[in-house]
Write a protein that holds these residues in place. Structure first.
Motif, mmCIF file in Angstrom:
data_model
loop_
_atom_site.group_PDB
_atom_site.id
_atom_site.type_symbol
_atom_site.label_atom_id
_atom_site.label_comp_id
_atom_site.label_asym_id
_atom_site.label_seq_id
_atom_site.Cartn_x
_atom_site.Cartn_y
_atom_site.Cartn_z
ATOM 1 N N ASP A 1 0.879 -1.171 0.000
ATOM 2 C CA ASP A 1 0.000 0.000 0.000
ATOM 3 C C ASP A 1 0.905 1.205 0.000
ATOM 4 O O ASP A 1 1.467 1.566 1.034
ATOM 5 C CB ASP A 1 -0.857 0.010 1.268
ATOM 6 N N GLU B 1 -5.064 16.529 7.007
ATOM 7 C CA GLU B 1 -4.983 15.996 5.644
ATOM 8 C C GLU B 1 -3.655 16.440 5.040
ATOM 9 O O GLU B 1 -3.072 17.426 5.480
ATOM 10 C CB GLU B 1 -6.183 16.479 4.806
ATOM 11 N N TRP C 1 1.039 17.610 7.188
ATOM 12 C CA TRP C 1 -0.306 17.088 7.415
ATOM 13 C C TRP C 1 -1.063 18.014 8.352
ATOM 14 O O TRP C 1 -0.511 18.431 9.384
ATOM 15 C CB TRP C 1 -0.244 15.677 8.003
ATOM 16 N N SER D 1 -3.597 6.536 -1.003
ATOM 17 C CA SER D 1 -2.765 5.350 -0.922
ATOM 18 C C SER D 1 -3.074 4.465 -2.121
ATOM 19 O O SER D 1 -4.217 4.358 -2.555
ATOM 20 C CB SER D 1 -3.084 4.623 0.380
ATOM 21 N N ALA E 1 -6.098 7.413 2.691
ATOM 22 C CA ALA E 1 -5.099 6.785 3.544
ATOM 23 C C ALA E 1 -5.245 7.305 4.964
ATOM 24 O O ALA E 1 -5.873 8.327 5.205
ATOM 25 C CB ALA E 1 -3.695 7.078 3.020
ATOM 26 N N ALA E 2 -4.660 6.569 5.889
ATOM 27 C CA ALA E 2 -4.848 6.888 7.304
ATOM 28 C C ALA E 2 -4.178 8.198 7.698
ATOM 29 O O ALA E 2 -4.725 8.981 8.442
ATOM 30 C CB ALA E 2 -4.305 5.743 8.153
ATOM 31 N N GLY E 3 -2.992 8.471 7.205
ATOM 32 C CA GLY E 3 -2.266 9.663 7.635
ATOM 33 C C GLY E 3 -0.807 9.468 7.330
ATOM 34 O O GLY E 3 -0.442 8.575 6.573
ATOM 35 N N ARG F 1 3.469 1.082 3.165
ATOM 36 C CA ARG F 1 2.999 0.934 4.536
ATOM 37 C C ARG F 1 3.544 -0.339 5.187
ATOM 38 O O ARG F 1 3.894 -0.333 6.361
ATOM 39 C CB ARG F 1 1.465 0.921 4.543
#
Lengths: 543, 474
Positions: free
Chosen positions: B290, B470, B467, B341, B369-371, B314
């Motif tokens: 990912d 976002e 970030w 991602s 994506a998560a962050g 990831r």
């Protein structure tokens, strides 16, 4: 970044010195391998040392840390609105290619109303867009107030770090955003506001006074009074002007005192402010003076004028300027100022209980009419008197007489009328006179335009098209219509975007350009509707 | 990928936000022109369905332009428009996608493409399908066209000729490297002080010789040398460092046979010998992960736009760099939205410290994506760069994610990224000083710690993304 201490005998500085001088001039500090010349040996050693130095880089020491920005409790923009702002700011570099405007909306022109709408919702700007927002506000003063409001405390924090954005610190908002203890009644007031007032730069002090006046008019006046006698004349003028906002009868004692000021400009401004308070002592004095100049002739209903014969010291203290501009007679000059500063309400009683409209309709003896009516117009605007403004404007259908055009300023008079009436008057005016004189009048109408006003403008544009002229003769009004028409009208306007047949005696190609202009109009209205929708908080977002 | 149901496409997927669409634009004027067309006004008969978006856009002429975008392709979107613009994608395609991103009601979803759109779409998809069948794996890759060209049935004769050409080029490059060595030795014999007097002209000439020798990597480094004497205090130190590294590179190329293969690969690519992407994709070992799209940045030298896309796996924890090129006025074909991602196979180019990679198969469109990936502190970031230098001494910087740093603006002495917990700081590369991105970074931080992705090297740190929460491209 610091190098680790060198352990080899030959330091980097030795190598640089040798390289600067040249191996031809001096034997380098590194011995060559067999068959290698001195230059290559130096390069080899330098390569090793370079990589060693780079690989051994250590962090630098922190020189300073910026202060932490105060928290901004306002909710963030909804995602779509955020993207929209990014797009509006990206477009600010100016219209693309040439002077022809094409069919696409002018995004730059929509930024002000977008900012105003976002502020009505109470959003805060996304931090990442603040540099672009500040740059935009720097280039366009008309954006500043709304842009800085949206940007909030974080923008001021940035402005303190970047000299290019210094302008933000000069605005009155700089104080609005100081944390709550700066409220005049709070315990922190003395420390924050008081210190700024005592020690701050002139611009900071004006900003403080303006902001405080907006929040607590009496406290602002009280603060000003503490240092009034020690201020410089030009500063006093700016400070007294700051009282214009939130003016009330409670300001009268202070202003009355300022009528004795050493500076003529301070006296004049104080007098002007006092005359805007119809219950003030100054207004009463002006009323008395003005009344003695005007009378009703009972034999034949008309106004007889007896202009003042002198401008005594009491009049001058009340702000009457004794010396007329060149080319004007003294007496008419004095009369104009007296009538302008006198409360309008008294004239009804003076002229036999007539209404404002009836008084305006009365003939005036000896050719005094232009002077008298011009003074009344200024008074109506200054006192924001709707009845007199209406009377002086007259019916919208009547043609503006050439003689009167020089003094009558309909746009200003309109601004004293309630918004609905203002729009109706302009709508009626446009239906009769067309668009050529309408630009300034439209500028004072509330946005979005009321339905009748919008229809009048669109009809007039349609008529102009049928007459065969080019649309750029109306580009000013067209631009206003794009920004001010109610977005709900877009569907109704759709039919105008079709390209009709060329009218017989029309300018060549005009029909195509009109269709283009109407496409842009409809496109802009649709975009504005979308923008408005994007700003509506989603249910998930806290208001 | 063929036969994937279009209905399944993730509604949060590609080109649903204005940022994603604007990243497709070839240049700033296109972005602006596209933004202007992102209103329903000029559009009619728009639709969105079967993996495509289409619409008629009224221009200045009497016939509206027909614009179609095919979003179903595995190698990114394809565009078709009847306008005469040479930009690619044109403003109409951008405007259409922007309109769809901003106003769902304006582009009707779930429709069927009209005939004029369908004919182009089906033709294109048929070709893609045929190519996929002919060469599974390679057809979906970045180097689609190259693979097709290479796959021509030229056979043995062609291969022999190619070998001859390669040998000839290797000889020319070695001559070039030797000439460069002479040039450097002359400089060191005469002293660097003479470089100051020699001026640009000498280096330009040497660079031109390197171009003739078909060693563009050497030519580029030589051209950079020309600017060093004018770079202010301490230039002799920088000049010596760069000359020494260039010397090592030339020596490395002249003694390629004696180097371990990974280092030899690094030297070859740094000198300017490119690896054939199609061959790499066909033979290299794919790494599936990912991949978080960390940053995308374009550099334009007037003739060529180079787009760099940084990725972080990831699961593998590896960094990767994708390069994509576009001729002037055209956006590089590859565009990946920062912050999303991508489940995909990458193949790393051979190198002692692999970073550059080619995008092989995409298994799904980019998704949320998560962050940011886990970051490091300032000292570790520098150590990472130092560690990478052990494999590739010519590295100027290494990509890292920094955690908990506070950007500290300083116009005089240069910006720093200050560690929130210790007294350590990383200087920001002075070459970024004029970029708005730095101020964006400061604005996002507001004096509080942030996570920053960027390139960490001997000249300092170049911030690329932060970030908030976002991803914000800087």
């Amino acid at each position: 970044m610091a190098d680790k201490t060198t352990t080899t005998a030959t330091t980097w500085e030795d190598l640089v010195a040798a390289a600067l001088l040249g191996t031809g001039r001096r034997t380098p500090p590194v011995p060559p391998r067999p068959g290698q010349d001195g230059a290559a040996a130096l390069l080899d050693a330098a390569a090793v040392e370079t990589v060693r130095r780079r690989a051994g880089l250590l962090p630098a020491v922190v020189r300073h840390r910026p202060p932490v920005v105060p928290t901004d409790q306002r909710p963030p923009l909804p995602p779509a609105a955020r993207s929209r702002l990014a797009m509006l700011l990206a477009d600010r570099a100016g219209p693309a290619g040439g002077s022809r405007r094409g069919t696409a909306p002018d995004l730059t022109e929509l930024l002000p109303q977008w900012l105003a709408a976002a502020n009505q919702h109470g959003y805060r700007a996304p931090a990442a867009l603040l540099p672009a927002l500040l740059d935009a506000a720097r280039g366009r003063t008309d954006l500043r107030a709304e842009a800085l409001t949206l940007a909030g405390p974080r923008a001021l924090w940035l402005a303190r770090l970047n000299p290019q954005w210094k302008f933000a610190l000069r605005s009155g908002l700089a104080v609005d955003w100081t944390p709550a203890p700066a409220l005049p009644t709070g315990p922190g007031y003395d420390e924050a506001a008081e210190r700024t007032w005592q020690e701050g730069l002139f611009a900071e002090r004006v900003a403080l006074l303006t902001a405080l006046r907006r929040r607590d008019p009496d406290a602002a006046r009280a603060l000003l009074a503490t240092t009034w006698s020690t201020e410089r004349a030009e500063d006093r003028l700016m400070f007294v002007d700051a009282l214009r906002e939130g003016l009330s009868a409670r300001d009268e004692p202070f202003l009355e005192q300022a009528l004795a000021d050493r500076s003529r400009n301070v006296r004049a401004t104080s007098a002007e402010l006092l005359s805007g308070l119809p219950g003030s002592a100054l207004a009463a004095r002006m009323a008395r003076r003005a009344r003695s100049c005007l009378a009703l002739d009972f034999h034949e209903p008309r106004i007889v004028v007896e202009a003042p014969h002198e401008c005594d010291s009491a009049m001058q203290r009340d702000g009457i300027v004794a010396k007329p501009p060149s080319g004007r007679g003294e007496r008419s000059w004095w009369l104009g100022q007296l009538v302008e500063a006198a409360p309008l309400a008294q004239w009804s009683e003076r002229f036999g209980s007539r209404s404002a409209a009836e008084i305006v309709a009365l003939p005036v003896a000896d050719g005094w009419r232009p002077d008298l009516h011009a003074a009344w117009c200024r008074a109506a605007v200054r006192q924001r008197n709707a009845e007199w403004s209406r009377a002086l404007l007259g019916p919208p259908a009547s043609p503006p007489a050439a003689e009167e055009a020089s003094w009558q300023d309909p746009a200003k008079l309109l601004s004293a009328l309630p918004p609905g009436e203002r729009a109706a008057w302009v709508a009626a005016f446009i239906s009769v006179h067309g668009l050529s004189e309408a630009f300034r009048l439209l500028g004072v109408c509330a946005v979005p335009w009321s339905e009748p006003l919008g229809r009048a403008v669109v009809d007039a544009l349609d008529i102009a098209r049928d007459a065969g002229s080019y649309p750029w003769s109306f580009s000013g009004v067209m631009g206003l219509a794009e920004r001010c028409l109610d977005p709900e009208q877009a569907d109704r306007l759709e039919v105008l975007t079709a390209q009709p047949d060329e009218p017989e005696n029309g300018s060549p190609g005009a029909a195509g350009y009109w269709s283009e202009a109407f496409q842009r109009l409809v496109g802009t209205l649709r975009l504005r509707a979308t923008m408005r929708r994007e700003l509506t908080p989603t249910p998930r977002q806290r208001p | 990928m063929v036969g994937r149901s279009f209905v399944d496409m993730n509604p949060q997927g590609e080109f649903r936000t204005a940022e994603q669409v604007l990243a497709l634009a070839p240049d700033a004027p296109s972005r602006k022109a596209g933004s202007k067309l992102a209103t329903p006004g000029p559009w009619s008969d728009t639709g969105d369905g079967e993996g495509a978006v289409w619409g008629l856009c009224a221009g200045s002429g009497s016939t509206p332009y027909r614009t179609v975008v095919d979003l179903s392709g595995a190698s990114g979107p394809a565009f078709n428009c009847s306008c005469p613009s040479r930009k690619f994608p044109c403003k109409h395609a951008l405007g259409l996608l922007l309109l769809r991103a901003s106003d769902e009601a304006a582009v009707r979803a779930g429709g069927e493409p009209p005939e004029w759109a369908r004919s182009w779409l089906s033709g294109r998809r048929l070709r893609a399908e045929r190519a996929a069948k002919a060469e599974p794996g390679a057809a979906t890759a970045e180097g689609e066209a190259e693979a097709e060209a290479a796959g021509a049935a030229g056979a043995e004769a062609g291969r022999a000729a190619a070998r001859r050409r390669a040998d000839q080029r290797a000889r020319r490059m070695a001559d070039g490297a030797r000439e460069l060595e002479h040039r450097l030795a002359d400089l060191l014999r005469a002293g660097l002080a003479s470089a100051d007097r020699g001026g640009y002209g000498q280096w330009e000439e040497t660079a031109a010789r390197m171009v003739d020798a078909q060693a563009p990597g050497l030519a580029a480094r030589v051209r950079e040398l020309a600017a060093v004497p004018a770079s202010g205090d301490g230039w002799p130190s920088r000049m010596l460092a760069e000359c020494a590294l260039l010397h090592t590179l030339a020596q490395g190329f002249l003694h390629l046979d004696g180097l371990p293969e990974p280092l030899a690969a690094t030297v070859r690519s740094r000198v300017g010998l490119t690896t054939d992407t199609a061959e790499l994709l066909a033979t290299g070992e794919p790494v599936r992960d990912d991949w978080l799209i960390l940053a995308q940045r374009d550099a334009d030298d007037g003739r060529l736009t180079t787009r760099r896309v940084w990725l972080h796996g990831r699961n593998t924890g590896r960094m990767a760099l994708l390069l994509s090129y576009g001729a002037a006025g055209r956006a590089p074909e590859l565009s990946l939205p920062v912050g999303l991602s991508l489940d995909a196979d990458l193949v790393y180019y051979p190198a002692a410290r692999p970073l550059r990679a080619a995008l092989a198969t995409r298994h799904a469109p980019p998704r949320a994506a998560a962050g940011p990936p886990p970051g490091t502190d300032v000292a570790t970031a520098l150590a990472r760069y130092g560690d990478a230098l052990r494999d590739d001494p010519w590295l100027d910087a290494w990509p890292v994610v920094l955690d908990d740093v506070i950007p500290a603006p300083d116009a005089e002495l240069g910006w720093q990224l200050a560690d929130a917990r210790t007294e350590s700081a990383l200087p920001v590369d002075p070459r970024c000083a004029d970029r708005t991105g730095l101020w964006q970074l400061a604005a996002v931080s507001g004096g509080e710690p942030v996570t920053v992705f960027g390139d960490c090297g001997h000249a300092g740190f170049t911030p690329l993304t932060t970030w908030a929460p976002e991803a914000v491209p800087l």
